[in-house]
Design an enzyme around this catalytic site. Sequence first.
Site, PDB file in Angstrom:
ATOM      1  N   ASN A 134       9.825 -10.738 -60.574  1.00 44.09           N
ATOM      2  CA  ASN A 134       8.853 -10.910 -59.581  1.00 44.09           C
ATOM      3  C   ASN A 134       9.034  -9.599 -58.634  1.00 44.09           C
ATOM      4  O   ASN A 134       9.988  -8.971 -58.331  1.00 44.09           O
ATOM      5  CB  ASN A 134       9.493 -12.123 -58.669  1.00 44.09           C
ATOM      6  CG  ASN A 134       9.627 -13.447 -59.447  1.00 44.09           C
ATOM      7  OD1 ASN A 134       8.300 -13.758 -59.705  1.00 44.09           O
ATOM      8  ND2 ASN A 134      10.680 -13.887 -59.637  1.00 44.09           N
ATOM      9  N   CYS A 164      12.047 -22.069 -56.406  1.00 42.77           N
ATOM     10  CA  CYS A 164      10.829 -21.853 -55.764  1.00 42.77           C
ATOM     11  C   CYS A 164      11.001 -22.310 -54.531  1.00 42.77           C
ATOM     12  O   CYS A 164      11.083 -23.491 -53.923  1.00 42.77           O
ATOM     13  CB  CYS A 164       9.609 -22.509 -56.302  1.00 42.77           C
ATOM     14  SG  CYS A 164       8.097 -22.121 -55.467  1.00 42.77           S
ATOM     15  N   GLY A 165      11.102 -21.388 -53.312  1.00 42.89           N
ATOM     16  CA  GLY A 165      11.275 -21.664 -51.943  1.00 42.89           C
ATOM     17  C   GLY A 165      10.275 -22.380 -51.225  1.00 42.89           C
ATOM     18  O   GLY A 165      10.325 -23.580 -50.564  1.00 42.89           O
ATOM     19  N   GLU A 191       3.963 -12.365 -58.893  1.00 44.12           N
ATOM     20  CA  GLU A 191       5.110 -13.303 -59.401  1.00 44.12           C
ATOM     21  C   GLU A 191       5.011 -13.608 -61.036  1.00 44.12           C
ATOM     22  O   GLU A 191       3.974 -13.717 -61.582  1.00 44.12           O
ATOM     23  CB  GLU A 191       4.833 -14.653 -58.640  1.00 44.12           C
ATOM     24  CG  GLU A 191       6.104 -15.743 -58.864  1.00 44.12           C
ATOM     25  CD  GLU A 191       5.809 -17.034 -57.963  1.00 44.12           C
ATOM     26  OE1 GLU A 191       6.497 -17.958 -58.488  1.00 44.12           O
ATOM     27  OE2 GLU A 191       4.821 -16.838 -57.319  1.00 44.12           O
ATOM     28  N   CYS A 221       5.329 -16.258 -51.953  1.00 42.06           N
ATOM     29  CA  CYS A 221       6.510 -16.666 -52.834  1.00 42.06           C
ATOM     30  C   CYS A 221       7.762 -16.791 -51.724  1.00 42.06           C
ATOM     31  O   CYS A 221       8.103 -15.757 -51.112  1.00 42.06           O
ATOM     32  CB  CYS A 221       6.986 -15.484 -53.858  1.00 42.06           C
ATOM     33  SG  CYS A 221       8.193 -15.961 -54.997  1.00 42.06           S
ATOM     34  N   GLY A 222       8.213 -17.849 -51.858  1.00 43.05           N
ATOM     35  CA  GLY A 222       9.334 -18.185 -50.908  1.00 43.05           C
ATOM     36  C   GLY A 222      10.790 -17.470 -51.304  1.00 43.05           C
ATOM     37  O   GLY A 222      11.208 -16.973 -50.546  1.00 43.05           O
ATOM     38  N   THR A 223      10.972 -17.614 -52.688  1.00 41.29           N
ATOM     39  CA  THR A 223      12.120 -16.631 -52.872  1.00 41.29           C
ATOM     40  C   THR A 223      12.018 -15.208 -52.513  1.00 41.29           C
ATOM     41  O   THR A 223      13.064 -14.257 -52.317  1.00 41.29           O
ATOM     42  CB  THR A 223      12.897 -16.776 -54.384  1.00 41.29           C
ATOM     43  OG1 THR A 223      11.509 -16.750 -55.285  1.00 41.29           O
ATOM     44  CG2 THR A 223      13.174 -18.505 -54.625  1.00 41.29           C
TER      45      THR A 223
END
Length: 325
Positions: free
Chosen positions: A205, A80-81, A223, A232-234
Site C-alpha cells: 500500500n 482494514c481499519g 491500496e 485507507c484506515g491502516t
Amino acid sequence: MTELLKVHGSENQFFILDRTKLEEFLSDKQIIELTKRVTNRTNGLLGGADGLLLVDNSSHKDTLGQMRVINADGSEASMCGNGLRTVSRYLSEKFNQTHFKVETMNADLEVKQAKDLAPNVKAFSVEISPVKFNQEAFPFEKLNKQKIFNETVPEIDETEKFTAIAVPNPHLINFSNNNTINTNKMEKLGKYLNGQNPYFTDGVNLNFAYEKAPNQIFVKTFERGVGFTNACGTGMTATSLAYALINYPNQNFNEEITVYNPGGMVKNNVKKIDNHYSLKLTGNATITHKINIDLQSLINNDLNKAKIFETNEESDYKNFVNSLT
C-alpha cells in the site's frame, strides 16, 4: 432472504455480509466470486465498492465475531481499519454491546463506540495492531535493507523519502507536499509496486502525505488490490505513526493526530511507551444502504432482484465533511 449492508468509513466503501445468517454455507471460492461481482465499479451493486467485509463467528475469548476483508480483486487483506469500524458498529448493534474485541487475521482487536462525529454520524474507535518494521513483514528483501525509515530508496525513486510500516497491512509512506500528491507519480509508482516487480513481491500500500499544520496531515492512498481509495484506515494509522516518529524522535509520545483524506477525516491516537506502540483509529461508521436479496439470486449475480433501502446517513455524513476546515 440475505441481507447486505453497504457501508463506509471515510468513503472507503464496502459491503458487509454476515455468513452466520446465510441459509446455506458459502465456500471461500463462492465468497470471492461474489465479491468480485458486487464490488465491480461498472456493473456491480449500487456502483460497486472497494471490497466485502465477511462477518463470521469467532471462538476467541471476549470477541463478538470475526472479520475478513476481501478486496475488490478477490485477494484477502489482513486488516482494514475503516472496515473494522463499520463491522464494529454492525456487531455492536447485533449484540447490544459497545466495548468488545473483533477477531482479525493477525490479532483480536479492541473496539469501542465513540462519540458521534456529528448528528447522525456514528463513530467507533478501533485498535490497529500489530506494528512491524522488519522487511519480512512486507517483504522487500531485494532492497538489501532490514527497514526503511525516512530515507530515499533509489530503486523506487531517486528523490522521494519513504518509511515502511506494517500494521499489519504493509505500507510505504512518503511525506512530501500537495503538489507531489497531485502529480501522476503516485499512480505510476502504485501500479508498478503492485504489479510484477522485484522489490515488493507481494505488493504494498502506497501513502503520500503532507503536513497541513502541527499534528494535522493529509493522506492519499493507493491500496493494494484496489487502487486509489477515498481513505485507507491502516494507511492513515501507519502514516500517523511515521509522522510521530519523524517529528518526535528519541522520545515517548502520546499524540492525537488529525488525518484528512479524500473522503473525510479521522483521528489517530499514537502513543509510544518505551518500544511499544499503541494505535487507536477513530472515525465514522456509516451505513448507506440495506439490501435484501434471496441467496440464489446473489450467487447467480441476478442483482436486479435486490430490494434496496437507502438510509439517511450519507447526507448527514456529507454535511459533516462540508463542515471541516
